[in-house]
Design an enzyme around this catalytic site. Structure first.
Site, mmCIF file in Angstrom:
data_model
loop_
_atom_site.group_PDB
_atom_site.id
_atom_site.type_symbol
_atom_site.label_atom_id
_atom_site.label_comp_id
_atom_site.label_asym_id
_atom_site.label_seq_id
_atom_site.Cartn_x
_atom_site.Cartn_y
_atom_site.Cartn_z
ATOM 1 N N GLU A 62 0.837 -8.347 6.671
ATOM 2 C CA GLU A 62 -0.351 -6.583 6.465
ATOM 3 C C GLU A 62 0.681 -5.188 6.412
ATOM 4 O O GLU A 62 0.486 -4.395 6.558
ATOM 5 C CB GLU A 62 -1.461 -7.385 7.318
ATOM 6 C CG GLU A 62 -2.103 -6.739 6.449
ATOM 7 C CD GLU A 62 -2.344 -5.479 7.995
ATOM 8 O OE1 GLU A 62 -2.790 -4.007 7.431
ATOM 9 O OE2 GLU A 62 -2.586 -6.017 8.708
ATOM 10 N N ASP A 118 1.800 -2.226 4.984
ATOM 11 C CA ASP A 118 0.637 -0.618 5.068
ATOM 12 C C ASP A 118 1.903 0.248 4.814
ATOM 13 O O ASP A 118 1.642 1.164 4.593
ATOM 14 C CB ASP A 118 0.047 -1.566 5.957
ATOM 15 C CG ASP A 118 -0.732 0.658 6.959
ATOM 16 O OD1 ASP A 118 -1.798 0.852 6.106
ATOM 17 O OD2 ASP A 118 -0.020 0.965 7.260
ATOM 18 N N ASP A 162 -6.359 -6.429 3.638
ATOM 19 C CA ASP A 162 -5.431 -6.225 3.980
ATOM 20 C C ASP A 162 -3.855 -7.582 3.287
ATOM 21 O O ASP A 162 -3.023 -7.685 3.804
ATOM 22 C CB ASP A 162 -5.593 -7.482 5.740
ATOM 23 C CG ASP A 162 -6.208 -6.675 6.194
ATOM 24 O OD1 ASP A 162 -5.790 -5.422 6.904
ATOM 25 O OD2 ASP A 162 -6.806 -7.492 7.260
ATOM 26 N N GLU A 197 -1.904 -5.871 0.764
ATOM 27 C CA GLU A 197 -0.900 -5.105 1.670
ATOM 28 C C GLU A 197 0.269 -5.768 1.792
ATOM 29 O O GLU A 197 1.573 -5.918 1.964
ATOM 30 C CB GLU A 197 -1.513 -4.973 3.285
ATOM 31 C CG GLU A 197 -2.080 -3.173 2.640
ATOM 32 C CD GLU A 197 -2.622 -2.485 3.949
ATOM 33 O OE1 GLU A 197 -3.006 -1.311 3.885
ATOM 34 O OE2 GLU A 197 -2.909 -3.282 4.786
#
Length: 228
Positions: A45, A49, A118, A121
């Site tokens: 995650e 991102d 989350d 990502e």
């Protein structure tokens, strides 16, 4: 490693077949299911991102070569914020394939905005590690689709927009008051009122305080614009 039918179907939904299937397994494994022999998706995650941010920044620059940073920044924020990531996750039924511990299962984890955001990502990072940046970029552009083209030129989250509306008129910042809470402890539902010092108010209900606050702010903005 051979994937189960659910993850094989998920690969089809996102348009990527993993050369290293253990990556997608890690990407859909929540921390509540981690163990010394099973990695969760938190590290992915973190990476995803950053990959998402780079792809979106490039896409926005290419879409509007003349846009100033002050215009691009709110568009960027609208596209990468957790609410948008969660929308994308719902589009691809990511919640259906998440590996969750019992506590998260009981608390409705497959529908939680933060958890879904989350996880999407983490999936981006899994594709990046499996096939490189161009594959991850193609995935993001495919999944975000028309969201990029239609993102508001003045995209801001509703709470920020409402606060700016109030400040521009010399008012104190809006207040967000929890007026009701229902449902079991593991799956609460919140009702939040967004209030201005003028007495204007709107309420909204959602499964998290953050979502309810945003929805209440949006509802109040719509009322204010309608009465303008």
């Amino acid at each position: 490693m051979k994937l189960g039918a659910d993850l094989s179907a998920f690969e089809g939904r996102i348009g990527h077949r993993f050369a290293a299937p253990e990556l997608i397994v890690e990407a859909v494994t929540h921390a509540s299911m981690s163990s010394p022999t099973r990695s969760d998706n938190q590290r992915l995650e973190f990476l995803g991102d950053r990959v998402l941010g780079l792809v979106m920044a490039q896409a926005l620059l290419e879409a509007d070569p003349g846009a100033a940073e002050g215009t691009l920044a709110p568009r960027f924020n609208a596209l990468v914020r957790k609410e948008t990531c969660a929308e994308v996750a719902r589009d691809i039924a990511l919640g259906d394939v998440l590996r969750l511990g019992r506590s998260e299962m009981l608390s409705g984890g497959r529908r939680k905005q933060a958890l879904l955001g989350d996880a999407v990502e983490a999936v981006i990072a899994a594709v990046y590690l499996d096939a490189g940046f161009e594959a991850a970029k193609a995935l993001i552009l495919r999944l975000w689709g028309e969201r990029i083209a239609r993102v508001d030129a003045d995209a801001r989250d509703a709470k920020t927009a409402l606060q700016e509306w109030a400040q521009a008129r010399g008012l104190t910042p809006p207040q967000y008051v929890e007026t009701a809470r229902s449902g079991p402890d593991h799956q609460p539902v919140f009702t939040i009122a967004a209030r201005l010092s003028t007495g204007a108010e709107a309420t909204a209900t959602a499964g998290s305080k953050r979502e309810a606050q945003q929805a209440a702010a949006q509802a109040l903005l719509q009322e204010l614009e309608g009465s303008a």
